[in-house]
Design a protein around this motif. Structure first.
Motif, PDB file in Angstrom:
ATOM      1  N   THR A 109      41.958 119.576 -13.152  1.00  0.00           N
ATOM      2  CA  THR A 109      40.951 119.004 -14.048  1.00  0.00           C
ATOM      3  C   THR A 109      39.635 118.773 -13.316  1.00  0.00           C
ATOM      4  O   THR A 109      38.563 118.990 -13.873  1.00  0.00           O
ATOM      5  CB  THR A 109      41.452 117.684 -14.667  1.00  0.00           C
ATOM      6  N   TRP A 110      39.701 118.347 -12.039  1.00  0.00           N
ATOM      7  CA  TRP A 110      38.472 118.184 -11.237  1.00  0.00           C
ATOM      8  C   TRP A 110      37.759 119.522 -11.075  1.00  0.00           C
ATOM      9  O   TRP A 110      36.545 119.612 -11.226  1.00  0.00           O
ATOM     10  CB  TRP A 110      38.819 117.589  -9.866  1.00  0.00           C
ATOM     11  N   SER A 111      38.523 120.580 -10.773  1.00  0.00           N
ATOM     12  CA  SER A 111      37.893 121.881 -10.480  1.00  0.00           C
ATOM     13  C   SER A 111      37.205 122.476 -11.703  1.00  0.00           C
ATOM     14  O   SER A 111      36.325 123.319 -11.568  1.00  0.00           O
ATOM     15  CB  SER A 111      38.924 122.865  -9.925  1.00  0.00           C
ATOM     16  N   HIS A 112      37.580 122.042 -12.913  1.00  0.00           N
ATOM     17  CA  HIS A 112      36.941 122.529 -14.133  1.00  0.00           C
ATOM     18  C   HIS A 112      35.920 121.539 -14.684  1.00  0.00           C
ATOM     19  O   HIS A 112      35.415 121.721 -15.793  1.00  0.00           O
ATOM     20  CB  HIS A 112      37.999 122.835 -15.198  1.00  0.00           C
ATOM     21  N   SER A 113      35.612 120.503 -13.919  1.00  0.00           N
ATOM     22  CA  SER A 113      34.640 119.504 -14.371  1.00  0.00           C
ATOM     23  C   SER A 113      33.285 119.750 -13.720  1.00  0.00           C
ATOM     24  O   SER A 113      33.150 120.577 -12.819  1.00  0.00           O
ATOM     25  CB  SER A 113      35.124 118.097 -13.999  1.00  0.00           C
ATOM     26  N   SER A 114      32.281 119.007 -14.153  1.00  0.00           N
ATOM     27  CA  SER A 114      30.951 119.124 -13.546  1.00  0.00           C
ATOM     28  C   SER A 114      30.991 118.692 -12.086  1.00  0.00           C
ATOM     29  O   SER A 114      30.262 119.227 -11.258  1.00  0.00           O
ATOM     30  CB  SER A 114      29.945 118.264 -14.318  1.00  0.00           C
ATOM     31  N   ASP A 133      29.944 120.292  -7.430  1.00  0.00           N
ATOM     32  CA  ASP A 133      29.063 119.641  -6.463  1.00  0.00           C
ATOM     33  C   ASP A 133      29.717 118.581  -5.579  1.00  0.00           C
ATOM     34  O   ASP A 133      29.086 118.088  -4.651  1.00  0.00           O
ATOM     35  CB  ASP A 133      27.889 118.974  -7.205  1.00  0.00           C
ATOM     36  N   ALA A 134      30.935 118.169  -5.886  1.00  0.00           N
ATOM     37  CA  ALA A 134      31.549 117.075  -5.135  1.00  0.00           C
ATOM     38  C   ALA A 134      32.983 117.414  -4.752  1.00  0.00           C
ATOM     39  O   ALA A 134      33.704 118.006  -5.542  1.00  0.00           O
ATOM     40  CB  ALA A 134      31.533 115.794  -5.975  1.00  0.00           C
ATOM     41  N   CYS A 145      34.073 111.287  -3.574  1.00  0.00           N
ATOM     42  CA  CYS A 145      34.300 110.185  -4.507  1.00  0.00           C
ATOM     43  C   CYS A 145      35.313 109.167  -3.996  1.00  0.00           C
ATOM     44  O   CYS A 145      35.196 107.982  -4.297  1.00  0.00           O
ATOM     45  CB  CYS A 145      34.793 110.719  -5.849  1.00  0.00           C
ATOM     46  N   HIS A 146      36.315 109.613  -3.242  1.00  0.00           N
ATOM     47  CA  HIS A 146      37.480 108.764  -2.990  1.00  0.00           C
ATOM     48  C   HIS A 146      37.552 108.111  -1.621  1.00  0.00           C
ATOM     49  O   HIS A 146      38.533 107.417  -1.340  1.00  0.00           O
ATOM     50  CB  HIS A 146      38.756 109.561  -3.258  1.00  0.00           C
ATOM     51  N   VAL A 147      36.574 108.341  -0.735  1.00  0.00           N
ATOM     52  CA  VAL A 147      36.560 107.623   0.545  1.00  0.00           C
ATOM     53  C   VAL A 147      35.178 107.015   0.769  1.00  0.00           C
ATOM     54  O   VAL A 147      34.186 107.520   0.241  1.00  0.00           O
ATOM     55  CB  VAL A 147      36.939 108.535   1.747  1.00  0.00           C
ATOM     56  N   PRO A 148      35.095 105.912   1.532  1.00  0.00           N
ATOM     57  CA  PRO A 148      33.790 105.280   1.788  1.00  0.00           C
ATOM     58  C   PRO A 148      32.905 106.174   2.652  1.00  0.00           C
ATOM     59  O   PRO A 148      33.402 106.983   3.436  1.00  0.00           O
ATOM     60  CB  PRO A 148      34.145 103.996   2.531  1.00  0.00           C
ATOM     61  N   VAL A 191      34.668 112.311 -17.278  1.00  0.00           N
ATOM     62  CA  VAL A 191      33.813 113.143 -16.434  1.00  0.00           C
ATOM     63  C   VAL A 191      34.564 113.780 -15.260  1.00  0.00           C
ATOM     64  O   VAL A 191      34.567 114.992 -15.122  1.00  0.00           O
ATOM     65  CB  VAL A 191      32.576 112.352 -15.947  1.00  0.00           C
ATOM     66  N   PRO A 192      35.220 113.009 -14.383  1.00  0.00           N
ATOM     67  CA  PRO A 192      35.768 113.661 -13.186  1.00  0.00           C
ATOM     68  C   PRO A 192      37.069 114.413 -13.384  1.00  0.00           C
ATOM     69  O   PRO A 192      37.328 115.402 -12.725  1.00  0.00           O
ATOM     70  CB  PRO A 192      35.951 112.506 -12.201  1.00  0.00           C
ATOM     71  N   HIS A 193      37.919 113.946 -14.290  1.00  0.00           N
ATOM     72  CA  HIS A 193      39.239 114.563 -14.419  1.00  0.00           C
ATOM     73  C   HIS A 193      39.596 114.945 -15.846  1.00  0.00           C
ATOM     74  O   HIS A 193      40.768 115.063 -16.184  1.00  0.00           O
ATOM     75  CB  HIS A 193      40.317 113.649 -13.832  1.00  0.00           C
ATOM     76  N   GLY A 194      38.630 115.113 -16.700  1.00  0.00           N
ATOM     77  CA  GLY A 194      38.876 115.659 -18.030  1.00  0.00           C
ATOM     78  C   GLY A 194      39.789 114.854 -18.916  1.00  0.00           C
ATOM     79  O   GLY A 194      40.530 115.409 -19.713  1.00  0.00           O
TER      80      GLY A 194
END
Length: 202
Positions: A64-69, A73-74, A79-82, A164-167
């Protein structure tokens, strides 16, 4: 002083005891190295999102991430680490990774994985880090963190932008065919051993 103490310590053991200690240490190091290899530990040191599908349960999230906006770009780590500094990044990544390993080994992971508070805080900080201009200049929502949102002092980013990130994932089955859309990790079994096993089975 240190050399004398080390010599005294070594002299306290017989030759057989020393051999036994070295064999034990060799087994521990060898098994530790094998464990790291089978876990594909080296893949987690970089920012390649394909490392996340080393655990098959992550396949729908990757798909789902790979098919999202965000897929354009990310990376997952964006997104998931500081991102305050490299020490904080790898400390969080290591602790979070070991927690995931513990969940998967004990089969205590949820059907649909949800971010815990520490992860949610990091994710929201990264939303704001990447979208600072939009967040502070255009829509003027100002700076709010996840814990403020939990206390009802505002909304978390995903309260409005959940899909947005995971559909819009709600269950692991919400991305049908995900197993064919993700890069499967290579087998940890070396090719020469696979060849021997295939000959034995024929």
């Amino acid at each position: 002083m240190f050399k004398e103490r080390l010599k005294a310590f070594c002299d306290a053991f017989s030759y057989r005891q020393k051999v036994a200690i070295w064999v034990f240490l060799g087994v521990v190091v060898g098994l530790g190295g094998l464990f790291m290899y089978l876990l594909r530990f080296h893949t987690y040191l970089a920012d390649d999102s394909a490392a996340c599908v080393n655990c098959h349960i992550m396949s729908p999230y990757y798909a789902t991430w790979s098919h999202s906006s965000h897929g354009r770009d990310a990376t997952c780590n964006d997104c998931h680490v500081p991102h305050e500094n490299i020490a904080k990044k790898y400390l969080f990544k290591g602790m979070d990774g070991m927690k995931h390993v513990a969940y998967f080994v004990t089969h205590s992971e949820r059907q649909a994985i949800m971010a815990e508070d520490a992860s949610a805080e990091v994710i929201m900080n990264n939303c704001i880090r990447c979208h600072t201009q939009l967040n502070q200049e255009l829509v003027k929502t100002g700076r709010i963190d996840y814990m403020m949102a939990k206390r009802g002092e505002g909304k978390a980013c995903w309260d409005c932008h959940r899909n947005v990130p995971h559909g819009g994932m709600n269950t692991l089955t919400s991305a049908p065919g995900a197993e064919t859309q993700v890069p499967l990790p290579p087998s940890p079994v070396p090719e020469w051993l696979q060849g021997l096993l295939s000959k034995k089975n024929h």
